[in-house]
Design an enzyme around this catalytic site. Structure first.
Site, mmCIF file in Angstrom:
data_model
loop_
_atom_site.group_PDB
_atom_site.id
_atom_site.type_symbol
_atom_site.label_atom_id
_atom_site.label_comp_id
_atom_site.label_asym_id
_atom_site.label_seq_id
_atom_site.Cartn_x
_atom_site.Cartn_y
_atom_site.Cartn_z
ATOM 1 N N ALA A 1 0.967 -1.346 0.037
ATOM 2 C CA ALA A 1 0.058 -0.036 -0.182
ATOM 3 C C ALA A 1 0.816 1.233 -0.032
ATOM 4 O O ALA A 1 0.574 2.103 -0.697
ATOM 5 C CB ALA A 1 -1.081 -0.137 1.298
ATOM 6 N N PHE B 1 -10.406 -19.690 -4.939
ATOM 7 C CA PHE B 1 -10.138 -19.356 -3.603
ATOM 8 C C PHE B 1 -11.387 -19.611 -3.083
ATOM 9 O O PHE B 1 -12.721 -19.543 -3.510
ATOM 10 C CB PHE B 1 -9.763 -18.208 -3.482
ATOM 11 C CG PHE B 1 -8.088 -18.153 -3.126
ATOM 12 C CD1 PHE B 1 -7.168 -18.877 -3.557
ATOM 13 C CD2 PHE B 1 -7.829 -17.091 -1.981
ATOM 14 C CE1 PHE B 1 -5.946 -19.123 -2.874
ATOM 15 C CE2 PHE B 1 -6.240 -17.112 -1.490
ATOM 16 C CZ PHE B 1 -5.528 -17.878 -1.988
ATOM 17 N N LEU C 1 2.143 -19.312 7.653
ATOM 18 C CA LEU C 1 0.915 -19.388 6.914
ATOM 19 C C LEU C 1 1.078 -20.806 5.878
ATOM 20 O O LEU C 1 2.313 -20.667 5.113
ATOM 21 C CB LEU C 1 0.905 -18.221 6.209
ATOM 22 C CG LEU C 1 -0.209 -18.262 4.898
ATOM 23 C CD1 LEU C 1 -1.531 -18.397 5.611
ATOM 24 C CD2 LEU C 1 -0.105 -16.927 4.185
ATOM 25 N N GLU D 1 -3.926 -20.567 1.312
ATOM 26 C CA GLU D 1 -5.264 -21.189 1.053
ATOM 27 C C GLU D 1 -5.253 -21.872 -0.422
ATOM 28 O O GLU D 1 -6.111 -22.709 -0.665
ATOM 29 C CB GLU D 1 -6.275 -19.984 0.937
ATOM 30 C CG GLU D 1 -7.784 -20.401 0.608
ATOM 31 C CD GLU D 1 -8.725 -19.056 1.082
ATOM 32 O OE1 GLU D 1 -8.560 -18.510 2.022
ATOM 33 O OE2 GLU D 1 -9.563 -18.834 0.238
ATOM 34 N N HIS E 1 -4.382 -14.101 11.626
ATOM 35 C CA HIS E 1 -3.829 -13.887 10.389
ATOM 36 C C HIS E 1 -3.973 -12.395 9.910
ATOM 37 O O HIS E 1 -3.189 -11.851 9.070
ATOM 38 C CB HIS E 1 -4.395 -14.828 9.251
ATOM 39 C CG HIS E 1 -3.875 -14.739 7.986
ATOM 40 N ND1 HIS E 1 -2.726 -14.934 7.643
ATOM 41 C CD2 HIS E 1 -4.581 -14.571 6.529
ATOM 42 C CE1 HIS E 1 -2.499 -14.847 6.310
ATOM 43 N NE2 HIS E 1 -3.525 -14.341 5.812
ATOM 44 N N GLU F 1 -3.785 -2.916 5.479
ATOM 45 C CA GLU F 1 -4.277 -3.572 6.514
ATOM 46 C C GLU F 1 -4.567 -2.816 7.667
ATOM 47 O O GLU F 1 -5.354 -3.026 8.473
ATOM 48 C CB GLU F 1 -3.309 -4.877 6.945
ATOM 49 C CG GLU F 1 -4.162 -5.800 7.683
ATOM 50 C CD GLU F 1 -3.097 -7.006 8.457
ATOM 51 O OE1 GLU F 1 -2.322 -7.318 7.346
ATOM 52 O OE2 GLU F 1 -3.677 -7.666 9.229
ATOM 53 N N SER G 1 -6.942 -9.243 0.035
ATOM 54 C CA SER G 1 -6.005 -8.422 0.855
ATOM 55 C C SER G 1 -4.767 -7.675 0.067
ATOM 56 O O SER G 1 -4.767 -6.334 0.199
ATOM 57 C CB SER G 1 -5.501 -8.830 2.334
ATOM 58 O OG SER G 1 -4.568 -9.862 1.777
ATOM 59 N N LEU G 2 -4.244 -8.624 -0.641
ATOM 60 C CA LEU G 2 -3.219 -7.739 -1.780
ATOM 61 C C LEU G 2 -4.058 -6.910 -2.731
ATOM 62 O O LEU G 2 -3.440 -5.785 -2.718
ATOM 63 C CB LEU G 2 -2.824 -9.045 -2.394
ATOM 64 C CG LEU G 2 -1.719 -9.970 -2.066
ATOM 65 C CD1 LEU G 2 -1.105 -11.053 -2.753
ATOM 66 C CD2 LEU G 2 -0.524 -9.172 -1.406
#
Lengths: 567, 248
Positions: free
Chosen positions: A14, A117, A242, A245, A344, A368, A384-385
């Site tokens: 970001a 996903f 992590l 997913e 997470h 975030e 989120s990316l």
């Protein structure tokens, strides 16, 4: 004193995207507590969502469908206008990143590859094997080198200076030289990431303390929806690293000690690809009801990739394989991976709108640390990316508008005064007291993981609440070993600890008050979602007494009427 | 769980105290199986010595913060297990070839300077991002190993050349350059490789392959150096050939 037109705090996706968008026209300074390439964005694995419709099974995918999935995944707490903007921007920024050099994996027709996903109606997660965060962060850092962004590495922001409803700059610690420097700026954007390290079990980097949320909170800026904490279903036991997913997106199974693919019991249609809140609750239930595996590192469930075969694992999940080999001595080609849910992601954060603006003029937040809100009560994997780059970009556009249309006078005296206060705080931390900061942090993290986890009850939240107040008292007597600010990590930890206590205070208070279950916030004592009472955002502001004061704010609903969330 | 007491000898130095030479401090720490060097360091800083300085972030071998010399071998502290050396005395030193700022923290400025020097970004003549630039999966895989580089400077610390020639570009920057030269989408002019066509560049490599050994991500910087040398030779012969034609 330093001056910049625009000050960006944080060198992850970001922050870099915002800096790249502004540096041609303005004098931009990017301050980061680690070198930008060490930012936590680097650790993202699975991918970034955009309705490119490249997958042969997704030719009719659209940004509207992406928005619907995002809103439904959020358990209808997302602001729908903001979610629409993000999903509309998605294709544009994915193509932009590709043109700036991002090496995405490819389909046989040479287009960007997309995988399924959780919680998504279409396979729309663009990826680069299982190192998507790594390639995106490298690409944006490369772009910042090309553009000549002025970067201050290992400069840690300690305070935000706000006066007359306007942001005047920050106070930073230049770690390498041990100097405390006031920085004056017309616009400041925080892109400081999440607060995962307030939990004992977290997938987050050690640097993710959330001080970038605590600093604006202390400066009077509202913080939103903090009780919504995402627990990722699959983190490696022991280290909680992590396991993307993408493992399940590529076809991995979750298996209990009876050899069952237990997701069938909870979400028979979506199975392993239900949204994260649901999968985490299912795993936790299996473990609590004795169907997990036992080990010295804790009880776990198996993530089984073996049936995918060596070729697919090597091609699609090579990073996962090497993490398993390095950190637990297991080869997922041959053995199942022992996993447990762990903190997470923070859905909550600095209260912003879809232009990354806050109630304070000249102060912006993206990524975030911000809460727009596009993720509501539960974020979908791959969003989120997307959020970081989209709102980094939109924040830059909003800042440009602000600088062009406003005559901005900065208050140097105010900034200098704040510097003196920060110096006093540091002096206090290094000269009196007897409490070791790590001991308070350890208790805090233990409390959060034990009582403010996947399943919550009033009694446990109350216990956590009391504990946090007790730790806040203890914090008043913290002392660090050395008074030298040069490369003094213990000192930085102690300063950040105060903000971590604030953040936990807000999380627990919000969770206590919200007597319903929505997305990642699950109350055993209130297991239903109650739209009539609770379809609203929680907003925490620093009260005059130094305690958080809670108010609520409406959710923006455009075209998706809240309904029961079924997968 | 079984635990043994280990001795960690850690190099200490503070660049702000000019009159004091680097020295070692020993710490005793109980080690359980699986405990990483980074976890040991964090424990020492938390519980024993708050003044110890080292960098860390992801603790999962992806961010590149914590490269150091561990019992004589360069590796990331976060992925190295304390019990993996067959000895209960472990020596920790900062990365070589870079100035120490404090303890295990080195000044990475020369490393980043070289990185920036090779133009580490995709160069395109036209920017028109309406769609992706087509690329085959095979073309993408060609750059895979170089894309994996986490810029931890392990290779730079292991390389014997920078200590003799501080202007030497170094293995990581070459790997990054090759990552773009081999990228089917990159349009940098061939002549731009002239920037590394000398002893500070690809011809300075001694080919002792220590960079390959040191890399925690299985990148082979030497492959990139060989690749760049071949490109340069090809370009040179083409140039001679075309110059010959010009004279005709």
């Amino acid at each position: 004193m330093l001056y910049h037109d625009v000050l960006i705090v944080g060198g992850g996706l970001a922050g870099l995207r915002a800096a790249v968008g502004l540096c041609d026209k303005y004098n931009v300074g990017l301050f980061s507590k680690v070198h930008p390439i060490r930012s936590h964005s680097i650790a993202a694995q699975g991918g970034i969502n955009a309705a490119l419709a490249n997958n042969p099974e997704a030719k009719d995918d659209t940004w509207e469908k992406h928005t619907f999935d995002t809103v439904k995944g959020s358990d209808y707490l997302a602001d729908q206008d903001a979610a629409e903007i993000m999903c509309k921007e998605a294709s544009i920024i994915v193509y932009e990143m590709e043109h700036w050099g991002c090496p995405f994996s490819r389909f046989p027709d040479n287009s960007i590859a997309q995988r399924p996903f959780g919680g998504a109606g279409y396979p729309r997660t663009c990826y680069s094997t299982d190192i998507t965060g790594h390639v995106l962060l490298n690409t944006l850092f490369e772009r910042s080198v090309y553009k000549g962004v002025n970067i201050y590495s290992e400069y840690i922001v300690l305070a935000l200076v706000v006066g007359d409803g306007k942001c005047h700059g920050v106070i930073v610690l230049d770690q390498l030289n041990g100097r405390i420097i006031p920085v004056l700026a017309k616009a400041t954007l925080f892109a400081t990431g999440g607060y995962g390290r307030v939990y004992y079990y977290s997938t987050n980097a050690l640097t993710n303390t959330g001080s970038g949320i605590g600093i604006p909170y202390r400066a009077g800026i509202p913080i939103k929806d903090m009780e919504f904490v995402q627990f990722h279903p699959t983190s490696l036991i022991g280290t909680n690293i992590l396991m993307t997913e993408g493992c399940r997106g590529e076809g991995g199974y979750l298996v209990n000690n009876k050899g069952e693919r237990f997701m069938e019991r909870y979400v028979p249609k979506a199975m392993e690809l239900a949204p994260r809140d649901i999968v985490s609750r299912s795993i936790q239930t299996e473990i609590e009801e004795g169907r997990g595996f036992e080990s010295e590192l804790g009880n776990y469930i198996q993530l089984d990739l073996r049936h995918l075969g060596e070729k697919k694992i090597m091609e699609k999940l090579p990073g996962i394989r090497s993490i398993c080999l390095d950190f637990i001595g297991i080869d997922p080609i041959l053995e199942p991976i022992p996993i447990m849910p762990a903190q997470h992601y923070s859905m909550g954060g600095i209260d912003t709108d879809e232009k990354a603006e806050t109630i304070v003029k000249g102060f912006y937040a993206a990524g975030e640390c911000a809460c727009v809100s596009v993720h509501g009560a539960n974020r979908l994997g791959g969003n989120s990316l997307l959020d970081t780059i989209v709102f980094g970009k939109l924040g830059a556009i909003a800042i440009e508008e602000y600088l062009q249309t406003n005559e901005i006078k900065l208050d140097e005296k105010l900034v200098m005064g704040r510097k003196t206060e920060v110096e006093e705080t540091i002096k206090k931390l290094t000269h009196s007291g007897h409490e070791k900061p790590f001991k308070i942090l350890e208790e805090l993290r233990g409390t959060m993981s034990q009582y403010v986890g996947i399943f919550r009850t009033k009694e446990e939240l109350q216990l956590a609440f009391n504990k946090i107040l007790e730790l806040k008292e203890k914090y008043k007597h913290v002392k660090v070993s050395s008074p030298k600010p040069h490369m003094n990590y213990e000192l930085i930890g102690a300063i950040e600890l105060e903000y971590m206590l604030d953040i936990c205070h807000i999380i627990v208070l919000g969770a206590l008050l919200r007597e319903e279950s929505r997305g990642a916030h699950w109350r055993r004592d209130f297991p239903e979602r109650k739209d009539a009472d609770w379809l609203k955002h929680t907003v925490a502001t620093l009260g005059k007494d130094g305690e958080p004061s809670i108010s609520y704010k409406d959710v923006v609903i455009t075209r998706y009427t809240p309904m029961e969330r079924k997968y | 769980m079984r635990s043994d007491s280990y001795t960690f000898k850690i190099l200490r130095y503070d660049s702000t105290e000019h009159d004091r030479e680097p020295y070692f401090t020993s710490y005793r720490v109980r080690v359980i199986p699986g405990l990483t060097i980074l976890m040991v360091l964090l424990r020492i800083r938390d519980e024993i010595d708050g003044t110890l300085a080292f960098r860390s972030s992801c603790r999962s071998a992806v961010c590149g913060s914590c490269a150091m010399v561990i019992n004589g071998k360069i590796d990331l502290a976060c992925r190295t297990q304390a019990a993996s050396f067959g000895t209960d005395t472990i020596i920790l030193e900062p990365l070589p070839n870079l100035q120490i700022i404090k303890d295990l923290v080195v000044d990475m400025t020369p490393f980043w300077k070289m990185y920036e020097k090779i133009k580490p970004y995709l160069i395109r003549r036209n920017q028109n991002p309406e769609k992706e630039i087509p690329q085959t999966e095979e073309e993408r895989k060609r750059i895979d190993q170089y894309v994996n580089c986490i810029l931890c400077a392990s290779c730079y610390g292991a390389c014997p050349v920078p200590s003799k020639d501080p202007d030497y570009i170094g293995p990581a920057a070459f790997a990054k350059l090759e990552r773009f030269v081999l990228d089917s989408r990159d349009e940098r002019p061939k002549r731009s490789l002239e920037a590394v066509n000398d002893d500070k560049g690809v011809w300075g490599c001694d080919m002792v392959l220590r960079c390959i050994d040191a890399c925690p991500k299985d990148v082979r910087p030497t492959d990139s150096i060989v690749g760049l040398r071949k490109q340069l030779l090809k370009y040179k012969s083409k140039k001679i050939f075309s110059m010959g034609k010009d004279e005709d």
